[in-house]
Every structure is written in C-alpha cells, then in structure tokens.
Design a protein around this motif. Structure first.
Motif, PDB file in Angstrom:
ATOM      1  N   LEU A  87     -12.045  13.692 -28.438  1.00  0.00           N
ATOM      2  CA  LEU A  87     -13.376  13.337 -27.936  1.00  0.00           C
ATOM      3  C   LEU A  87     -14.349  13.084 -29.089  1.00  0.00           C
ATOM      4  CD1 LEU A  87     -13.707  15.851 -24.956  1.00  0.00           C
ATOM      5  CD2 LEU A  87     -13.488  13.363 -24.801  1.00  0.00           C
ATOM      6  N   ALA A  88     -14.272  13.924 -30.140  1.00  0.00           N
ATOM      7  CA  ALA A  88     -15.150  13.717 -31.295  1.00  0.00           C
ATOM      8  C   ALA A  88     -14.829  12.396 -31.980  1.00  0.00           C
ATOM      9  CB  ALA A  88     -14.995  14.876 -32.279  1.00  0.00           C
ATOM     10  N   ARG A  89     -13.558  12.070 -32.098  1.00  0.00           N
ATOM     11  CA  ARG A  89     -13.175  10.792 -32.704  1.00  0.00           C
ATOM     12  C   ARG A  89     -13.646   9.620 -31.848  1.00  0.00           C
ATOM     13  NH1 ARG A  89      -8.686   8.972 -36.202  1.00  0.00           N
ATOM     14  NH2 ARG A  89      -8.160  11.156 -36.517  1.00  0.00           N
ATOM     15  N   LEU A  90     -13.571   9.784 -30.534  1.00  0.00           N
ATOM     16  CA  LEU A  90     -14.020   8.731 -29.621  1.00  0.00           C
ATOM     17  C   LEU A  90     -15.520   8.497 -29.770  1.00  0.00           C
ATOM     18  CD1 LEU A  90     -13.271   6.858 -27.184  1.00  0.00           C
ATOM     19  CD2 LEU A  90     -13.964   8.752 -25.704  1.00  0.00           C
ATOM     20  N   ILE A 115     -18.926  11.091 -20.935  1.00  0.00           N
ATOM     21  CA  ILE A 115     -17.644  11.215 -21.633  1.00  0.00           C
ATOM     22  C   ILE A 115     -16.955  12.444 -21.069  1.00  0.00           C
ATOM     23  CG2 ILE A 115     -16.487  11.337 -23.860  1.00  0.00           C
ATOM     24  CD1 ILE A 115     -18.248   8.888 -23.527  1.00  0.00           C
ATOM     25  N   GLY A 116     -15.772  12.249 -20.482  1.00  0.00           N
ATOM     26  CA  GLY A 116     -15.157  13.323 -19.717  1.00  0.00           C
ATOM     27  C   GLY A 116     -13.907  13.906 -20.336  1.00  0.00           C
ATOM     28  N   GLU A 123     -10.164  15.962 -19.509  1.00  0.00           N
ATOM     29  CA  GLU A 123      -9.088  15.643 -18.564  1.00  0.00           C
ATOM     30  C   GLU A 123      -9.251  16.342 -17.224  1.00  0.00           C
ATOM     31  OE1 GLU A 123      -8.144  19.581 -18.866  1.00  0.00           O
ATOM     32  OE2 GLU A 123      -8.714  18.290 -20.520  1.00  0.00           O
ATOM     33  N   SER A 124     -10.087  17.379 -17.141  1.00  0.00           N
ATOM     34  CA  SER A 124     -10.201  18.144 -15.902  1.00  0.00           C
ATOM     35  C   SER A 124     -10.872  17.350 -14.791  1.00  0.00           C
ATOM     36  CB  SER A 124     -10.977  19.439 -16.160  1.00  0.00           C
ATOM     37  OG  SER A 124     -12.301  19.141 -16.554  1.00  0.00           O
ATOM     38  N   TRP A 125     -11.722  16.379 -15.139  1.00  0.00           N
ATOM     39  CA  TRP A 125     -12.427  15.649 -14.083  1.00  0.00           C
ATOM     40  C   TRP A 125     -12.354  14.131 -14.214  1.00  0.00           C
ATOM     41  CZ3 TRP A 125     -16.256  12.217 -15.374  1.00  0.00           C
ATOM     42  CH2 TRP A 125     -16.893  12.366 -16.604  1.00  0.00           C
ATOM     43  N   VAL A 126     -11.937  13.629 -15.359  1.00  0.00           N
ATOM     44  CA  VAL A 126     -12.050  12.192 -15.578  1.00  0.00           C
ATOM     45  C   VAL A 126     -11.081  11.393 -14.703  1.00  0.00           C
ATOM     46  CG1 VAL A 126     -10.380  11.867 -17.463  1.00  0.00           C
ATOM     47  CG2 VAL A 126     -12.521  10.553 -17.432  1.00  0.00           C
ATOM     48  N   THR A 127     -10.080  12.045 -14.125  1.00  0.00           N
ATOM     49  CA  THR A 127      -9.165  11.345 -13.212  1.00  0.00           C
ATOM     50  C   THR A 127      -9.228  11.931 -11.808  1.00  0.00           C
ATOM     51  OG1 THR A 127      -7.371  12.797 -13.964  1.00  0.00           O
ATOM     52  CG2 THR A 127      -7.572  10.659 -15.053  1.00  0.00           C
ATOM     53  N   ASN A 128     -10.350  12.531 -11.475  1.00  0.00           N
ATOM     54  CA  ASN A 128     -10.511  13.143 -10.156  1.00  0.00           C
ATOM     55  C   ASN A 128     -11.202  12.153  -9.217  1.00  0.00           C
ATOM     56  OD1 ASN A 128     -11.088  14.723  -7.908  1.00  0.00           O
ATOM     57  ND2 ASN A 128     -11.614  16.519  -9.129  1.00  0.00           N
ATOM     58  N   GLN A 129     -10.480  11.688  -8.220  1.00  0.00           N
ATOM     59  CA  GLN A 129     -11.015  10.696  -7.299  1.00  0.00           C
ATOM     60  C   GLN A 129     -12.111  11.243  -6.390  1.00  0.00           C
ATOM     61  OE1 GLN A 129      -7.711   9.036  -5.164  1.00  0.00           O
ATOM     62  NE2 GLN A 129      -6.944   7.878  -6.931  1.00  0.00           N
ATOM     63  N   LYS A 130     -12.224  12.567  -6.296  1.00  0.00           N
ATOM     64  CA  LYS A 130     -13.266  13.137  -5.449  1.00  0.00           C
ATOM     65  C   LYS A 130     -14.671  12.811  -5.974  1.00  0.00           C
ATOM     66  CE  LYS A 130     -10.540  17.086  -3.787  1.00  0.00           C
ATOM     67  NZ  LYS A 130     -10.443  18.571  -3.738  1.00  0.00           N
ATOM     68  N   LEU A 131     -14.750  12.472  -7.244  1.00  0.00           N
ATOM     69  CA  LEU A 131     -16.054  12.179  -7.849  1.00  0.00           C
ATOM     70  C   LEU A 131     -16.474  10.727  -7.674  1.00  0.00           C
ATOM     71  CD1 LEU A 131     -15.575  14.153 -11.190  1.00  0.00           C
ATOM     72  CD2 LEU A 131     -16.822  14.889  -9.161  1.00  0.00           C
ATOM     73  N   ALA A 191     -17.964   5.658 -16.752  1.00  0.00           N
ATOM     74  CA  ALA A 191     -17.552   6.858 -17.479  1.00  0.00           C
ATOM     75  C   ALA A 191     -16.211   6.621 -18.171  1.00  0.00           C
ATOM     76  CB  ALA A 191     -17.451   8.045 -16.528  1.00  0.00           C
ATOM     77  N   ILE A 192     -16.037   7.255 -19.315  1.00  0.00           N
ATOM     78  CA  ILE A 192     -14.761   7.185 -20.021  1.00  0.00           C
ATOM     79  C   ILE A 192     -14.360   8.598 -20.427  1.00  0.00           C
ATOM     80  CG2 ILE A 192     -15.037   4.836 -20.901  1.00  0.00           C
ATOM     81  CD1 ILE A 192     -15.879   6.010 -23.563  1.00  0.00           C
ATOM     82  N   GLY A 193     -13.085   8.775 -20.627  1.00  0.00           N
ATOM     83  CA  GLY A 193     -12.599  10.085 -21.040  1.00  0.00           C
ATOM     84  C   GLY A 193     -11.094  10.066 -21.182  1.00  0.00           C
ATOM     85  N   PHE A 194     -10.588  11.149 -21.708  1.00  0.00           N
ATOM     86  CA  PHE A 194      -9.147  11.243 -21.931  1.00  0.00           C
ATOM     87  C   PHE A 194      -8.486  11.932 -20.746  1.00  0.00           C
ATOM     88  CE2 PHE A 194     -10.650  10.955 -26.364  1.00  0.00           C
ATOM     89  CZ  PHE A 194      -9.936   9.822 -26.726  1.00  0.00           C
ATOM     90  N   GLY A 195      -7.512  11.237 -20.193  1.00  0.00           N
ATOM     91  CA  GLY A 195      -6.755  11.777 -19.072  1.00  0.00           C
ATOM     92  C   GLY A 195      -5.297  11.956 -19.448  1.00  0.00           C
ATOM     93  N   ILE A 196      -4.624  12.765 -18.637  1.00  0.00           N
ATOM     94  CA  ILE A 196      -3.192  12.951 -18.837  1.00  0.00           C
ATOM     95  C   ILE A 196      -2.484  11.631 -18.530  1.00  0.00           C
ATOM     96  CG2 ILE A 196      -1.182  14.299 -18.154  1.00  0.00           C
ATOM     97  CD1 ILE A 196      -3.469  15.819 -19.569  1.00  0.00           C
TER      98      ILE A 196
END
Length: 767
Positions: A120-123, A217-218, A220-228, A237-242
């Motif tokens: 995330l810091a590198r991003l 910037i998210g 992995e706990s929420w960045v791929t959660n469709q409920k949001l 939004a961007i973030g690292f996902g599994i």
C-alpha cells in the motif's frame, strides 16, 4: 473446505487409501466462541481406542483451518499452540501472527499485513500522493496493519494528515467524529485498513455529508466485498485483493445440493430457506413463508453463493486444506505409492511437515516461510462502473518476490474517484520546481513546505530538491537557478566601446608624436628647434610615442607574456621620457648659468653628459624590472573575489614591491624634474622651455597622484582602464605642453621663429 476434502479422499495421488474427516464450527467472529471451539478441538469430544495400547486418548484434531479474523485466530492459536496443533488461517492477516514465539503453530495461506502495508505504501508513492488520511479498525487486524503501513509510509516520505481508529460497536458519536475529521481534511486520498463490518458503519455516517470526491485505498478485507457496492462514493476505489482463482468442479458441487442434504445441517437449512423464501421445517414456518415443496433448484439462483467467478478467499481455504493434506502425506506415505494408515500421526508432526510443503494447485504455488507466511502476491483491484453496474476490475499485480522494478506492474487504466481519468492530486504543498528547494514549515509535517529560491551561485536541477547545490568555482547559476553555466569572463577587450576609445586615443597620441617629430625634423635648422636641444627633443618625442603605444599592451586577454610586457614596457618608456624631460630641464638651467661671467657650466653638461645621464636613469629602471621579473613576475590571474558571478581576467603584479618600485622611481624622477623646472621658470627667455616643462610636469604629477586611489578602488577591467587613462593623460600632457606651442610657432607664426625674436626680450632688459 468440504469440496477440497472430498477431492482429496477421492484422489489416488494424495493420501491414497486414507480418508480425512472434518468438523465445521461457526465462531461468529466472536472471540469467546472461537476460544470455546478451540478448547473442544484440542480436548476432543469422543475417546479413540488404539489397538496396541491399553488406554484411550481424546480424539484431538490433527489440524485446524481458520479463523477468518485476526483477533479470533490469535485467541485460538494461544490455545492450540501449547498442544502442538497446527492452525492454518485463510483470512487472518495480522502481522503479529508471524511471531513464532507467541504463535508457534500458526500458518496461513493469505499474505501477512506486513507485506500488504509495504504494498500500500508503494502504491501511494507510485501515484505521487504525499498527503493522505488513514482510518483503521480498532482491532488486532487494524492496529497492527496500520502501524506497519505508517512505518512503511514514513520510509517512503508520505505524510499522514490524520489517523483515526474506531470499532463498529463504538458509540455513534465517535464514528461521527471520525466522519467529521474526514470531511474537514484537505487530503484527497484515504487509506482504509479496516474490516468490512466497520467500514459499513463509517460509510453510513459519511453518506449524508457533502464531500468532495475522495480516493479510497483499500486493504484486502473490504476491497473485494460486493456488499459495499451500495455506496456510490466508493466508485474509483483501488486496493490490493487476494488473487482470483478458478477451482474446477466447485460450481457443480455447490449446485448439487438437495433438500435431503440441506436438512442435515442447520447452517445449510438457514441458507436454503433464505435463498428460496420457503421453510424446510414445517412446524417452524416463518411468517409469510410456505413450506418447501422439493421443486427448488439451486441452478435457478443468481446470488453470491452460485457465483464462482470471484473466488478469492475461498481459494485460500482450498489451499489451506491441500497444504494440510500434503503435510500428512509426507508423514504416512513415505513408501509411495502406498500409505501406511496405521501410522499414528501426531499434531506436532503435521506442524513440522506443514512448513516444508511446496506444491502447485490450479496454477498457484503453495509454500510457507519460516514464519508460516506464503509469498505475498496481490491483485490491484479498481472499482469501475460499467453499464451502470459496479464491477471489480484487475488493473495490476503486486509480487513481493519479483525483482526490483517488477514488484508492482500496472496493466490497465484506472478509473479514479469522481469518474476522473487523471490521477488525483493529494499533497500538502505543490512540488517545488527546479531552481528552488524545500523549506519545512515550522510545526507542520515534512510534506508541508515552502519553495525557497536557491541563492546566487546555487542550483537545484530536480523537482522537490531538499538542498541547493553550489556551483563550482568557474561556474555560476543561470537566471532560473536550475543549471550551472560558465561564468562570463571579463577583461578589457579591443572589441568593446571602452577598449576602442582607448585604442583610438593611443593611436592618436602615437600619430601626434610622429607628426611633431616630422615638423621638428623638417624645421631642424630653425632657431626654435636648435634652441631647445633638438637631440633631446627627438628622443623625447620617440619616448612619448612608445608611451602611447605601450598602453595597447594593457588591452586584450591577459597572457603570461603580455602581463610581463605591459608593466616593464610602461616603466622603462616612462623613465626614458622623464629622463629626457629632466635632461632638457638641466640644459635650460646650465645654459642660463653659462651666460654668467666666468661660468663653464655647459662644459660639465654637454651632449655626452646628457646622453649618459638619460642612459643611467633608464638603466636603473631596467635593473628594477629585471629583478622584478626574476623574483616574482606579473602573471595572468582569474579574480573571483571581487565579483562572485563573473571571472575577472587580470594581470597580478606578482611582487607588489617590484610594482611600486617601478612606479616610485618614475615618481621620484618626475618630482625632481618638476622642482628643477619650477626653479627655472622665470629665466629671461622668450621661449623659456622651463615654463612649459613645469606645467607639463604639474599635469603629470597630478595625473599619477590621482591614479593611485583610482587604481586601488576600480573594479575589474576598469582597473586596467584607469591605468591606461593615466598613461595617455600624462603622455598627452607632456606632448601638448612641451611641443604643441613650438609647433604652433613653427607652422603658424614663422616670424617669431627667429634668433632676433628669441633674443629680443633679453636685449631689451640689458638696455
């Protein structure tokens, strides 16, 4: 997990002839429940009898998959660890769980937050954001993850405007305060290391506020959660996902679910009833629901359960089960292809062999390091709106094991907050352009600074320079202060106006000397020329011509030879000139004394003596110059002290004693000549040359007396100009005062150029 275990039990390659069993418990993300389950798994429920032993032992499990959260996982590991029971989590990312002293049997198939924080810091650094906000869950996951991120961000030079922690069970006032901090902030980028349930609470509070587009910037706990998806402010939004994965056969396994199977599990029963809106428990029919008639088909459903296109966390569970199976295979299947199912497997053995597993499944490599962590790989996920629907779009990849320069790879364009196509700007201060340096504002983070122009002679040739670079001695900063350029070189040149004027004056003086010599030579037999000692007059005119011409050696770029020539030529020619004037003065005095009765003065200062005196005076100056050139001669020098921004090319005098000795000797002869001429100024003669010499020497001495302070105080090339001016002024003073009146009489008053007229004044006085 059930699907993976069934695959393994049906496999002829992995644990052939061995059947794995399982238990599934729901901890409800609640630590006390998770601890209770851990105790049950460690102690066992039913005893198991071993045929060769006379006692029974509790049926402890060989391995545990779970928990999802970091805090429940830590609680479970503190219980399972002393028993040596390996625990493999599929979603607990807290970096604290890598501590093998506290959690010796813990492993996971999802990367540690230590790697995610660095990613995330590198991003953030990659997109040039240096002014960000940070929110996180007040839990083991959030606290440890954000602490790791803040350390990594500080190392990358990123500043955090605010950092707020909360938990979903906090009073609403605290959540509202966090929302207000976000609303009032100037940072346009927010890094959220937060659990999905906590984020839902915060977004509900932010939804009613008027906010500028924020770039989220998210983790992995929420960045791929469709409920949001319901929160439209998350678009961009961007973030690292599994990383996503395809598990062959899983969709068919999920869809092959019949009511008979469902009724055996309370969890599946609840799922079935909610999915189809009917009740399998006739007597407990929920109000408004009918009893299920058995015609319900899972293939008719369109919900997250049937959607296997976004298998991320599910794949982590799948890999965890296979990792445990491979560890057990290495214990009981030492004599492949057969396995000895009678071997008693201890849980500590599974832990030991689990760290050594290294296999690939469905295109993904599975292995663990000494801390039980896998290689950190992520997908960079971007929330994009397409056809009116929010979608997850993979725009890049992160691989911590890749070589430098290939760790973070961007593959697609990103849609940013507010639908922008340009990267949003989030900085405390705008970048400092080349030519300036950063100056940190007092009491504010290092990312808040003023852009201070570099000082004279210093440059900064890069954006956001911390310091200005001093140019080397021969260089100076340009007007923009972004480049060192060679310093302009200054010297009195033949091509500039001042140099041209001085050359013209010098040539004019030399020509004037030649003209005077020509006039005197043509009228050499006239009384006025004879009466003024024609030999000394011609020598004086010649020396004056040399004086005029020696000033030319002071103009142009100084060199080693020109520096030595200019001062010695000046000193010798001027002494020759003054010696001639001194000789003429002495001749006047001697001539007057010779007219007195009984005087034989001219006998002692005749032409031979005159020549000898001039030669002697000149040789003394030559001797001084030779000593000067031998001991410490003048040399070309780059003067960088007077002006910092330019180089003055000048002739250093070398020995100051030699320089002032040359000038002092000229001054001594000039003063002597002036005194003698002053004494002879009233001698009875119509053409008394002593008057003219007195006036010329007065001008000469005045010029050179004023020369000294002007020479010392004049800067750069004007020092040379002052010296040339003094040479020309004194030379013109001599030629104008001594020779111009005589030339005027010769050319325009020939009636006065007679012996009778010259002797007239003396004759009248004698009468």
């Amino acid at each position: 997990m059930v699907f993976a275990i069934k695959e393994i039990n049906n496999s002829s390659e992995l644990l052939p002839g061995v059947t794995l069993g399982y238990q599934i418990h729901d901890a409800c993300s609640f630590v006390p429940v998770a601890m209770n389950v851990a105790f049950q798994l460690a102690n066992g429920i039913e005893p198991v009898f071993f045929p060769k032993q006379s006692c029974s032992k509790p049926a402890t499990v060989h391995a545990v998959v779970g928990e999802s959260g970091s805090t429940p996982s830590a609680a479970m590991s503190s219980i399972l660890g002393p028993f040596g029971i390996p625990q493999v989590s599929h979603f607990a990312t807290c970096a604290c769980l890598s501590d093998k002293l506290q959690y010796p049997t813990f492993s996971r198939t999802i990367p540690s937050d230590y790697f995610q924080a660095a990613a995330l810091a590198r991003l953030v650094k990659h997109f040039g954001w240096t002014w960000i906000g940070a929110v996180w869950s007040d839990s083991d996951y959030g606290n440890n993850g954000m602490a790791a991120f803040l350390r990594a961000a500080q190392a990358e030079g990123i500043c955090v405007e605010y950092s707020e922690a909360f938990f979903r069970t906090n009073p609403r006032a605290k959540v509202r305060r966090v929302a207000e901090v976000i609303r009032r902030s100037t940072a346009r980028v927010i890094v959220a290391f937060i659990a999905s349930a906590d984020l839902l609470v915060l977004l509900s509070e932010l939804e009613g506020m008027a906010l500028a587009p924020l770039q989220w910037i998210g983790s992995e706990s929420w960045v791929t959660n469709q409920k949001l998806f319901q929160f439209h402010q998350f678009a961009g939004a961007i973030g690292f996902g599994i990383p996503r994965s395809v598990i062959p056969g899983l969709r068919d396994f999920l869809l092959d679910l019949e009511p008979a199977q469902v009724s055996q599990s309370s969890l599946l029963t609840e799922f079935w009833e909610r999915a189809f809106g009917c009740s399998l428990r006739g007597s407990q029919t929920t109000a408004g629901w009918k009893t299920c008639d058995g015609k319900q088909n899972m293939r008719d459903l369109q919900n997250p359960y049937t959607d296997t296109s976004e298998l991320r966390i599910s794949n982590m569970v799948y890999k965890a089960v296979y990792a445990i199976a491979h560890a057990m295979h290495s214990i009981i299947c030492t004599d492949e292809p057969h396995c000895n199912s009678s071997i008693r497997v201890e849980s500590w053995q599974v832990t030991e062999h689990l760290r050594k597993v290294n296999f690939s499944r469905n295109g993904y490599k599975v292995s663990f390091d000494a801390n039980g962590d896998p290689v950190a790989t992520y997908e960079l996920v971007n929330w994009q709106v397409k056809d009116g629907q929010m979608q997850f779009v993979t725009v890049g990849h992160y691989d911590a094991s890749a070589p430098d320069g290939q760790v973070l790879i961007m593959e697609k364009n990103i849609t940013w907050a507010g639908g922008q196509q340009q990267v949003p700007v989030s900085v405390c201060s705008e970048s400092c352009p080349p030519g300036t340096r950063k100056a940190v504002q007092r009491g504010r983070p290092v990312c808040c600074y003023d852009c201070v122009p570099c000082a004279e002679g210093e440059i900064s040739n890069a954006t956001d320079s911390l310091d200005c670079i001093t140019c080397s001695a021969d260089y100076w900063s340009n007007a923009e202060k972004d480049e060192c350029v060679p310093k302009p070189v200054e010297f009195l040149s033949f091509h500039e106006v001042l140099g041209i004027i001085l050359v013209a004056c010098s040539v004019t003086g030399a020509c004037m000397s030649i003209m005077v010599a020509a006039v005197f030579y043509r009228h050499r037999d006239t009384p006025i020329v004879k009466a003024n000692n024609s030999e000394l007059s011609f020598l004086l005119v010649f020396s004056l011509k040399l004086c005029f011409l020696c000033s030319l050696t002071f103009i142009g770029r100084p060199s080693e030879w020109s520096c030595m020539l200019r001062h010695t030529a000046f000193g010798i020619t001027f002494v020759l000139c003054i010696s001639c004037v001194l000789g003429k003065t002495i001749v006047v005095l001697m001539a007057f004394k010779a007219t007195l009765p009984g005087s034989n003065a001219m006998k002692w200062f005749g032409p031979p003596q005159q020549r000898l005196s001039i030669l002697a005076f000149t040789l003394i100056q030559v001797l001084i110059c030779v000593l000067w050139l031998t001991i410490s001669p003048p040399f070309p020098n780059k003067n960088m002290k007077h002006y910092k921004e330019k180089i003055i090319l000048e002739c250093d005098v070398g020995s100051a004693v030699g320089f002032w000795a040359v000038l002092g000797y000229i001054g001594l002869l000039s003063i002597l000549c002036f005194v003698l001429a002053f004494l002879a100024r009233k001698l009875p003669d119509n053409f008394n040359e002593a008057k003219l010499i007195t006036f010329s020497m007065l001008i000469f001495c005045a010029v050179w007396i004023t020369f000294i302070p002007a020479y010392v105080s004049s800067p750069g090339k004007f020092t040379v100009a002052v010296e040339i001016f003094a040479i020309l002024a004194s030379s013109f003073g001599l030629i104008v005062c001594i020779f111009v009146p005589k030339c005027f009489i010769i050319l325009f008053r020939p009636e006065q150029n007679t012996k009778k007229h010259m002797m007239g004044k003396t004759a009248l006085k004698s009468l």
